[in-house]
Design a protein around this motif. Structure first.
Motif, PDB file in Angstrom:
ATOM      1  N   GLY A  81       0.782  -1.227   0.000  1.00 58.76           N
ATOM      2  CA  GLY A  81       0.000   0.000   0.000  1.00 58.76           C
ATOM      3  C   GLY A  81       0.812   1.274   0.000  1.00 58.76           C
ATOM      4  O   GLY A  81       0.243   2.369  -0.120  1.00 58.76           O
ATOM      5  N   GLN A  82       2.125   1.181   0.106  1.00 57.67           N
ATOM      6  CA  GLN A  82       2.979   2.369   0.134  1.00 57.67           C
ATOM      7  C   GLN A  82       3.503   2.663  -1.270  1.00 57.67           C
ATOM      8  O   GLN A  82       4.051   1.786  -1.939  1.00 57.67           O
ATOM      9  CB  GLN A  82       4.148   2.170   1.098  1.00 57.67           C
ATOM     10  N   TYR A  83       3.333   3.900  -1.715  1.00 57.84           N
ATOM     11  CA  TYR A  83       3.789   4.329  -3.033  1.00 57.84           C
ATOM     12  C   TYR A  83       5.233   4.830  -2.962  1.00 57.84           C
ATOM     13  O   TYR A  83       5.627   5.480  -1.984  1.00 57.84           O
ATOM     14  CB  TYR A  83       2.888   5.437  -3.583  1.00 57.84           C
ATOM     15  N   PHE A  84       5.983   4.533  -4.013  1.00 55.96           N
ATOM     16  CA  PHE A  84       7.365   4.995  -4.122  1.00 55.96           C
ATOM     17  C   PHE A  84       7.526   5.701  -5.465  1.00 55.96           C
ATOM     18  O   PHE A  84       7.186   5.140  -6.517  1.00 55.96           O
ATOM     19  CB  PHE A  84       8.343   3.820  -4.041  1.00 55.96           C
ATOM     20  N   ASN A  85       8.047   6.918  -5.434  1.00 56.04           N
ATOM     21  CA  ASN A  85       8.243   7.683  -6.661  1.00 56.04           C
ATOM     22  C   ASN A  85       9.537   7.331  -7.387  1.00 56.04           C
ATOM     23  O   ASN A  85       9.674   7.593  -8.584  1.00 56.04           O
ATOM     24  CB  ASN A  85       8.234   9.186  -6.360  1.00 56.04           C
ATOM     25  N   ARG A  86      10.491   6.770  -6.643  1.00 56.07           N
ATOM     26  CA  ARG A  86      11.786   6.427  -7.235  1.00 56.07           C
ATOM     27  C   ARG A  86      12.008   4.927  -7.120  1.00 56.07           C
ATOM     28  O   ARG A  86      11.478   4.258  -6.238  1.00 56.07           O
ATOM     29  CB  ARG A  86      12.943   7.162  -6.520  1.00 56.07           C
ATOM     30  N   GLY A  87      12.836   4.417  -8.039  1.00 57.31           N
ATOM     31  CA  GLY A  87      13.188   3.013  -7.959  1.00 57.31           C
ATOM     32  C   GLY A  87      13.223   2.344  -9.311  1.00 57.31           C
ATOM     33  O   GLY A  87      12.997   2.969 -10.356  1.00 57.31           O
ATOM     34  N   VAL A  88      13.486   1.049  -9.289  1.00 52.33           N
ATOM     35  CA  VAL A  88      13.565   0.231 -10.499  1.00 52.33           C
ATOM     36  C   VAL A  88      12.645  -0.965 -10.317  1.00 52.33           C
ATOM     37  O   VAL A  88      12.747  -1.693  -9.328  1.00 52.33           O
ATOM     38  CB  VAL A  88      15.011  -0.238 -10.756  1.00 52.33           C
ATOM     39  N   GLY A  89      11.746  -1.148 -11.278  1.00 54.91           N
ATOM     40  CA  GLY A  89      10.844  -2.291 -11.249  1.00 54.91           C
ATOM     41  C   GLY A  89      11.361  -3.417 -12.115  1.00 54.91           C
ATOM     42  O   GLY A  89      11.787  -3.195 -13.244  1.00 54.91           O
ATOM     43  N   VAL A  90      11.332  -4.638 -11.569  1.00 53.75           N
ATOM     44  CA  VAL A  90      11.843  -5.794 -12.296  1.00 53.75           C
ATOM     45  C   VAL A  90      10.774  -6.878 -12.333  1.00 53.75           C
ATOM     46  O   VAL A  90       9.773  -6.815 -11.619  1.00 53.75           O
ATOM     47  CB  VAL A  90      13.148  -6.332 -11.663  1.00 53.75           C
ATOM     48  N   ASN A  91      11.030  -7.892 -13.168  1.00 54.01           N
ATOM     49  CA  ASN A  91      10.050  -8.954 -13.387  1.00 54.01           C
ATOM     50  C   ASN A  91      10.762 -10.292 -13.370  1.00 54.01           C
ATOM     51  O   ASN A  91      11.794 -10.463 -14.017  1.00 54.01           O
ATOM     52  CB  ASN A  91       9.345  -8.737 -14.728  1.00 54.01           C
ATOM     53  N   ALA A  92      10.214 -11.256 -12.625  1.00 48.90           N
ATOM     54  CA  ALA A  92      10.761 -12.610 -12.540  1.00 48.90           C
ATOM     55  C   ALA A  92      12.215 -12.551 -12.055  1.00 48.90           C
ATOM     56  O   ALA A  92      12.593 -11.649 -11.317  1.00 48.90           O
ATOM     57  CB  ALA A  92      10.619 -13.317 -13.880  1.00 48.90           C
ATOM     58  N   THR A  93      13.025 -13.521 -12.479  1.00 51.57           N
ATOM     59  CA  THR A  93      14.436 -13.480 -12.088  1.00 51.57           C
ATOM     60  C   THR A  93      15.111 -12.326 -12.820  1.00 51.57           C
ATOM     61  O   THR A  93      15.083 -12.252 -14.043  1.00 51.57           O
ATOM     62  CB  THR A  93      15.126 -14.808 -12.425  1.00 51.57           C
ATOM     63  N   SER A  94      15.696 -11.426 -12.044  1.00 49.26           N
ATOM     64  CA  SER A  94      16.280 -10.201 -12.595  1.00 49.26           C
ATOM     65  C   SER A  94      17.748 -10.123 -12.214  1.00 49.26           C
ATOM     66  O   SER A  94      18.131 -10.432 -11.075  1.00 49.26           O
ATOM     67  CB  SER A  94      15.528  -8.977 -12.060  1.00 49.26           C
ATOM     68  N   ILE A  95      18.567  -9.693 -13.177  1.00 48.47           N
ATOM     69  CA  ILE A  95      20.014  -9.614 -12.984  1.00 48.47           C
ATOM     70  C   ILE A  95      20.484  -8.240 -13.425  1.00 48.47           C
ATOM     71  O   ILE A  95      20.411  -7.902 -14.605  1.00 48.47           O
ATOM     72  CB  ILE A  95      20.733 -10.703 -13.810  1.00 48.47           C
ATOM     73  N   LEU A  96      20.953  -7.430 -12.483  1.00 42.83           N
ATOM     74  CA  LEU A  96      21.509  -6.117 -12.786  1.00 42.83           C
ATOM     75  C   LEU A  96      22.977  -6.120 -12.390  1.00 42.83           C
ATOM     76  O   LEU A  96      23.314  -6.413 -11.236  1.00 42.83           O
ATOM     77  CB  LEU A  96      20.764  -5.020 -12.023  1.00 42.83           C
ATOM     78  N   ALA A  97      23.851  -5.810 -13.340  1.00 40.28           N
ATOM     79  CA  ALA A  97      25.296  -5.896 -13.106  1.00 40.28           C
ATOM     80  C   ALA A  97      25.949  -4.546 -13.360  1.00 40.28           C
ATOM     81  O   ALA A  97      25.708  -3.918 -14.399  1.00 40.28           O
ATOM     82  CB  ALA A  97      25.910  -6.958 -14.020  1.00 40.28           C
ATOM     83  N   PHE A  98      26.785  -4.096 -12.429  1.00 35.96           N
ATOM     84  CA  PHE A  98      27.419  -2.776 -12.500  1.00 35.96           C
ATOM     85  C   PHE A  98      28.923  -2.914 -12.273  1.00 35.96           C
ATOM     86  O   PHE A  98      29.373  -3.661 -11.395  1.00 35.96           O
ATOM     87  CB  PHE A  98      26.849  -1.838 -11.432  1.00 35.96           C
ATOM     88  N   PHE A  99      29.686  -2.150 -13.039  1.00 36.04           N
ATOM     89  CA  PHE A  99      31.122  -2.049 -12.808  1.00 36.04           C
ATOM     90  C   PHE A  99      31.381  -0.757 -12.037  1.00 36.04           C
ATOM     91  O   PHE A  99      31.155   0.342 -12.545  1.00 36.04           O
ATOM     92  CB  PHE A  99      31.875  -2.038 -14.133  1.00 36.04           C
ATOM     93  N   LEU A 100      31.840  -0.903 -10.786  1.00 39.88           N
ATOM     94  CA  LEU A 100      32.070   0.247  -9.907  1.00 39.88           C
ATOM     95  C   LEU A 100      33.537   0.620  -9.795  1.00 39.88           C
ATOM     96  O   LEU A 100      33.858   1.762  -9.455  1.00 39.88           O
ATOM     97  CB  LEU A 100      31.513  -0.052  -8.508  1.00 39.88           C
ATOM     98  N   ASP A 101      34.416  -0.348 -10.016  1.00 39.09           N
ATOM     99  CA  ASP A 101      35.863  -0.120  -9.991  1.00 39.09           C
ATOM    100  C   ASP A 101      36.331   0.502  -8.683  1.00 39.09           C
ATOM    101  O   ASP A 101      37.248   1.335  -8.664  1.00 39.09           O
ATOM    102  CB  ASP A 101      36.272   0.767 -11.172  1.00 39.09           C
ATOM    103  N   GLY A 102      35.685   0.124  -7.583  1.00 35.82           N
ATOM    104  CA  GLY A 102      36.099   0.627  -6.273  1.00 35.82           C
ATOM    105  C   GLY A 102      35.727   2.070  -6.004  1.00 35.82           C
ATOM    106  O   GLY A 102      36.204   2.665  -5.044  1.00 35.82           O
ATOM    107  N   LYS A 103      34.863   2.648  -6.842  1.00 35.89           N
ATOM    108  CA  LYS A 103      34.539   4.071  -6.721  1.00 35.89           C
ATOM    109  C   LYS A 103      33.205   4.325  -6.013  1.00 35.89           C
ATOM    110  O   LYS A 103      32.739   5.459  -5.982  1.00 35.89           O
ATOM    111  CB  LYS A 103      34.492   4.716  -8.118  1.00 35.89           C
TER     112      LYS A 103
END
Length: 679
Positions: free
Chosen positions: A61-83
């Motif tokens: 019941g709580q609305y969120f204006n920010r964020g990322v919506g995903v579906n089923a098994t989701s894989i998000l990969a980021f290269f941060l390089d220690g930063k």
């Protein structure tokens, strides 16, 4: 001012400067401000600021204006390089998700699980995540759901943001591994590479091109052609019509200054076409909705200029976005303004010895919002009211136009139809009948995700049927699309092929702008190998004129293509899985076997296995032939290197790169004396 006071003022001032400098060193980056689709290695949609369905993010019941919506098994990969220093988010199942299925959220950094939500279901209180990332080079955000093919499994990374050192942003995981080339260049002498069997229906137009590598000029000839067929000796193109059913053995020949090559071609005139899987190009993953006549012609020209046509690549298929409105002699779908000379284009491509395909759908509107094969209006009009709300008309209308559209395709000379979007059996059956009655042999491919429960119908009605969702250029998507097809294997064969979707090689537009495939070179070798073992359609989805030397080499190994085009038409079976290696075995018409040894690791078994960490190594492996059901002695050939390895009994030792393959051809060997080579 005293020296002591001045000293302490300098200390305070210096401390303030250091504090201010430190405060400026980091900045918060919302994940929904990133081009988030480019970071996704899953299959379903990933959307910023909404759920994966495009609705508001709501959890308990709580609305969120920010964020990322995903579906089923989701894989998000980021290269941060220690930063990066921190990631924060609120995670949970969206209120429009499915209640009974548990979702587990993971934050993984450099192979270590930094956060594990435990199982969460719809209605559970969202959990706040705060994870320190100091020194982390690679970050993975995983949502694991045992979806069993179900959809609408919506979950959210609400209010997700990274804190990073000022001036730095997350990047995509590097894909800089060496593009190593294994296949030697073709010899200057002729080699015939076109399929050894070809089917056509009695009385229908016939088009077969003798594909041959070797130095030009080259002359072609054929002995035993049935009545009604003619061969152009300069181009190797065979055309005409054959009236009488039967099997006609034909000896085809290619000759140049360095020698000549011959091959037995079996021409089968009867009810069954598509005796080998189609091999060619589809425009969607190249240009999507931006396809036009100029790009299609450029692709056909490039297929010849780049030499692909000499290796058997044949089809130039136009996907969605070519359609205009209904009209013409048959009140059929006509091309839109992007294709001003459609028939001339088809004739030009045929003149190159290639074939032409188009896209349609039984629904009122196509995936891209163009006119489809049915309507709620009797004359099939496509008014502005439909075009303005295209998504609302993704269903089969009251009035259907399969017969009219099939006749128009035949009149244009179309050779291939991709019939798309949640196909039901009645729609598939109507178009199947219409194509067979059109007077032309048109390869009939249905898409998308043909349900396995109806596989016998797909075999009966179509020439190929999509076995899963749209493929993406990630190892996860390739694995789901191809490495799970063993249950489909018994159903594919001559005339009806299992289709795991287009190939994700070269530059592609799978969900994002045109970019180099994210598959590593090792994964690309596995991709081509497995599709060939599966006897799958080989349809590249990249701009052909942009092919680099590595990708071109991948696509022009004639021994690999020969495995895919083998006349027996059997799909490989998964015969053994051990120590992270899958063994796929395919029987071939000459009594030999093609075998793929794939290092899949523990993919999917642990949260960490879904990501590429940059420290993966090759795996030594001993192939026990008996475990794969192969008894006796075999002469082994490395197919990618086109190199004989010797005669082996019992075992063969090798090394398989991570997510890579060793592709072998095994020929039964009976020595006159016992001189077997042992590893």
């Amino acid at each position: 001012m005293s020296v002591t006071k001045r000293f302490w003022l300098l200390v305070v001032w210096g401390f303030s400067c250091v504090t201010a400098t430190n405060a400026q060193k980091t900045s918060a980056i919302w994940l929904d401000d990133l081009p988030i689709k480019s970071f996704s290695e899953g299959i379903p949609a990933v959307l910023p600021k909404t759920t994966a369905a495009g609705d508001s993010i709501v959890m308990r019941g709580q609305y969120f204006n920010r964020g990322v919506g995903v579906n089923a098994t989701s894989i998000l990969a980021f290269f941060l390089d220690g930063k990066a220093t921190e990631i924060t988010a609120t995670v949970g199942v969206d209120d429009k998700g499915i209640k009974e299925l548990p979702h587990t959220f993971y934050v993984i950094g450099d192979r270590k699980i930094l956060f594990d939500s435990g199982e969460m279901r719809l209605g559970d209180v969202p959990k706040n995540v705060t994870v320190k990332l100091n020194g982390i080079k690679r970050l993975g955000l995983l949502v694991k759901v045992d979806d069993a093919g179900r959809t609408k499994l919506y979950s959210n990374w609400a209010n997700a943001r990274l804190v990073m050192l000022a001036g730095h942003r997350p990047e995509n995981i590097p894909n800089s591994d060496e593009k190593y080339i294994l296949t030697p260049a073709p010899a200057p002498s002729p080699r015939i590479n076109s399929a050894a069997v070809f089917g056509a229906r009695p009385g229908n137009p016939f088009l077969y091109t003798i594909a041959a590598t070797g130095e030009r000029p080259m002359r072609f000839s054929a002995k035993g052609l049935p009545t009604g067929l003619l061969l152009d000796e300069k181009t190797g193109i065979i055309t005409g019509k054959v009236s009488l059913p039967g099997t006609y053995p034909v000896t085809i020949r290619a000759k140049n200054a360095h020698g000549e090559a011959t091959k037995l071609l079996k021409i089968k005139i009867g009810d069954t076409i598509a005796l080998t899987p189609p091999i060619g190009w589809n425009g969607w993953n190249s240009w999507a909705r931006n396809i036009d006549q100029e790009k299609v012609v450029a692709s056909a020209d490039a297929m010849v200029k780049m030499g692909l046509s000499q290796h058997g690549w044949t089809y130039i298929n136009i996907d969605d976005a070519w359609q205009g409105k209904r009209g013409g002699k048959f009140n059929a779908i006509q091309p839109n303004e992007k294709f001003p000379k459609f028939r001339e284009m088809v004739d030009y491509i045929h003149g190159l010895g290639l074939k032409v395909g188009v896209y349609s759908t039984p629904m009122i509107t196509s995936y891209a919002g163009y006119i489809g094969g049915s309507s709620d209006l009797e004359n099939g009009d496509f008014p502005d009211s439909i075009q303005a709300n295209k998504r609302a008309f993704r269903y089969v209308g009251k009035y259907r136009f399969e017969t009219q559209d099939a006749r128009q395709l035949a009149a244009w000379g179309i050779d291939y139809l991709k019939y798309d979007w949640r196909i039901d059996v009645p729609s598939a059956e109507r178009m199947s009948a219409a194509l067979k009655q059109s007077g032309r042999d048109i390869f009939y491919s249905i898409s998308n995700s043909a349900p396995f429960a109806n596989v016998n119908d797909w075999v009966r009605l179509t020439n190929s049927y999509r076995t899963g969702p749209d493929i993406r250029d990630s190892w996860n998507s390739l694995y789901v699309s191809a490495f799970t097809l063993d249950k489909w294997a018994p159903y594919g064969g001559p005339g009806h092929w299992n289709d795991p979707d287009m190939m994700i090689l070269g530059n592609v537009t799978t969900g994002t702008q045109l970019h180099p495939t994210r598959l590593t070179p090792d994964e690309q070798y596995s991709h081509v190998s497995l599709f060939s073992l599966l006897a799958a359609p080989l349809l590249i989805g990249c701009p052909i004129e942009q092919l680099d030397a590595f990708t071109l080499n991948l696509l022009t190994n004639d021994e690999v293509i020969e495995i895919d085009q083998d006349p027996l038409g059997k799909s490989a079976r998964l015969v053994l899985t051990e120590n992270g290696v899958q063994i796929w075995l395919k029987p071939l018409e000459d009594g030999s076997f093609a075998v793929g040894l794939f290092n899949v690791g523990d993919f999917g078994k642990t949260p960490e296995s879904y990501f590429r960490w940059g420290d993966e190594t090759a795996k030594p492996y001993t192939f026990d032939l008996a475990k794969a059901g192969l008894k006796g002695n075999y002469r082994l050939r490395d197919v990618w290197r086109q190199k004989d390895l010797g005669v082996f009994e019992r075992t063969f030792k090798t090394e398989i790169r991570h997510h890579g393959v060793v592709l072998l051809r095994l020929f039964p060997y009976t020595p006159k004396s016992v001189t077997t080579a042992r590893p």
